[in-house]
Design an enzyme around this catalytic site. Structure first.
Site, short mmCIF file in Angstrom:
data_model
loop_
_atom_site.label_atom_id
_atom_site.label_comp_id
_atom_site.label_asym_id
_atom_site.label_seq_id
_atom_site.Cartn_x
_atom_site.Cartn_y
_atom_site.Cartn_z
N GLU A 31 -7.72 -5.98 -9.85
CA GLU A 31 -8.54 -5.32 -8.84
C GLU A 31 -9.04 -3.98 -9.33
O GLU A 31 -8.66 -3.52 -10.40
CB GLU A 31 -7.80 -5.20 -7.50
CG GLU A 31 -6.60 -4.29 -7.51
CD GLU A 31 -6.03 -4.07 -6.11
OE1 GLU A 31 -6.79 -4.01 -5.13
OE2 GLU A 31 -4.80 -3.95 -6.00
N LYS A 74 0.86 -1.19 0.00
CA LYS A 74 0.00 0.00 0.00
C LYS A 74 0.90 1.24 0.00
O LYS A 74 1.18 1.81 1.04
CB LYS A 74 -0.91 -0.03 1.23
CG LYS A 74 -2.21 0.70 1.05
CD LYS A 74 -3.18 0.41 2.17
CE LYS A 74 -4.47 1.18 2.01
NZ LYS A 74 -5.38 0.55 1.05
C1 PLP Z 1 -6.35 -0.31 0.67
C2 PLP Z 1 -6.55 -1.00 -0.62
C3 PLP Z 1 -7.55 -1.98 -0.82
C4 PLP Z 1 -8.56 -2.32 0.23
O1 PLP Z 1 -8.01 -2.91 1.36
P1 PLP Z 1 -8.83 -3.00 2.71
O2 PLP Z 1 -7.88 -3.58 3.68
O3 PLP Z 1 -9.99 -3.89 2.46
O4 PLP Z 1 -9.27 -1.61 3.02
C5 PLP Z 1 -7.60 -2.62 -2.04
N1 PLP Z 1 -6.75 -2.32 -3.04
C6 PLP Z 1 -5.79 -1.39 -2.90
C7 PLP Z 1 -4.88 -1.11 -4.03
C8 PLP Z 1 -5.65 -0.70 -1.70
O5 PLP Z 1 -4.69 0.23 -1.57
#
Ligand code: PLP
Length: 342
Positions: A221, A185
């Site tokens: 995604e 992230k």
């Molecule tokens: C934060 C994020 C998510 C969602 O993650 P959660 O833990 O469910 O909030 C999905 N994809 C990406 C690229 C992210 O940065």
């Protein structure tokens, strides 16, 4: 303590100032004491690695006020582990889980008056952030890091009700590379998604459903959210090295198993889209964001997923269950919540 003067039901997902944030610095090979700040700015070197070479990672999680007055944070230890992983991914110092949890509890308690009341649909969003602080001109990781947590109250995601939106796919853009930083992230992934994301919004789509960056054959995604589909009694979600392991998706997979469904985590080819009974994007912000139609911008294909224009029964049930657990209304059989007494 006086409750903040905020119209909770009118809140969006923006930045609302709160009283305090917490910070912790990594210097000389170790993390220091937690510092409380009422300043909304940070002082950093103009040559800091965060600014020039993107040494930064972050998290997002929410705290909810329950009917019983207690405050629940959903699976924060998973966020702590994930930001450690993200830090490793861009060669930064890792915070300890203990320090993460202590910072989280401190920043929530200090900003108690900004925790939205039960029933408002709003929550307190917690944003942990780590940045490289060392001045560098040559490309090299920093020696010093700043780990901070800010909080801001956010409104319910679905203001006009829980309704499907359309998403699009295209082979013109990737947000991450096949063996790149997609599973971390980090802000750089977001910067890389802005052009495609804005283009999709201009065309009326809520998100881009990215394909795997190597072959462009499989679903990956939805920008900042994972993707799942429901087919018969199966919950299907892409297995990919280039997607972020969503804690929401992990929780929904567990709930699907609890409901007696099969969970399939595997490559999901584009050709499978017309067989979906339901589909949704999932993440902390919305839990589930149901998909109405998927449009392929390159081929012109349009697939209608939500045939009656409404979220499907499985998505409804997953959404209600996860929300109920976060609010303390449904028994938390997996011990997901960290409960704070006030
Ligand atoms: C934060 C994020 C998510 C969602 O993650 P959660 O833990 O469910 O909030 C999905 N994809 C990406 C690229 C992210 O940065």
């Amino acid at each position: 303590m006086k409750e903040a003067d905020i119209n909770w039901s009118a809140l969006g997902f923006g930045y609302v100032p709160t009283d305090y944030n917490v910070r912790c610095y990594y210097r000389n090979g170790q993390w220091g004491e937690i510092e409380v700040s009422s300043s909304e700015t940070i002082e950093m070197h103009i040559a800091a690695t965060a600014l020039h070479y993107g040494q930064e990672c972050f998290e997002g999680l929410k705290a909810f006020r329950g009917k019983d007055g207690k405050v629940r944070v959903f699976r924060p230890i998973e966020n702590a582990k994930r930001i450690q992983d993200s830090a490793r991914g861009v060669k930064m110092a890792e915070i300890t889980t203990e320090k993460f949890m202590e910072m989280m509890e401190t920043v929530i308690r200090l900003n108690e008056r900004f925790i939205p009341p039960y029933g408002s649909g709003a929550s307190l969003y917690i944003r942990p952030l780590e940045i490289g602080m060392t001045a560098r001109v040559g490309v090299k990781p920093a020696d010093e890091y700043c780990f901070l947590m800010l909080v801001t109250p956010v409104g319910p995601y679905f203001k006009e009700g829980f309704k499907p939106t359309n998403i699009c796919l295209t082979r013109e853009y990737d947000r991450v590379a096949p063996k790149g930083t997609g599973r971390f992230k980090v802000g750089g992934n977001y910067a890389a998604s802005l052009v495609a994301g804005e283009k999709a919004h201009e065309l009326g789509y809520s998100a881009v459903l990215y394909l795997d960056p190597k072959e462009k054959k499989y679903l990956d995604e939805c920008g900042p959210a994972n993707f799942y589909a429901i087919k018969g009694n199966s919950y299907i979600t892409p297995a990919s090295e280039s997607i972020l392991p969503s804690i929401t998706n992990d929780s929904l997979m567990q709930l699907a198993r609890d409901f007696g469904m099969e969970v399939e985590r595997r490559h999901v080819p584009v050709e499978e889209i017309p067989t979906f009974d339901e589909a949704a994007a999932c993440g902390t912000a919305a839990v589930c964001s149901p998909v109405g139609e998927i449009h392929d911008l390159d081929t012109g294909d349009k697939w209608v997923i939500a045939k009656d224009g409404k979220p499907g029964p499985v998505t409804n049930r997953l959404y209600d269950t996860l929300n109920g657990i976060r609010l303390g209304e449904i028994e938390d059989t997996h011990n997901w919540n960290v409960v704070l007494d006030f």
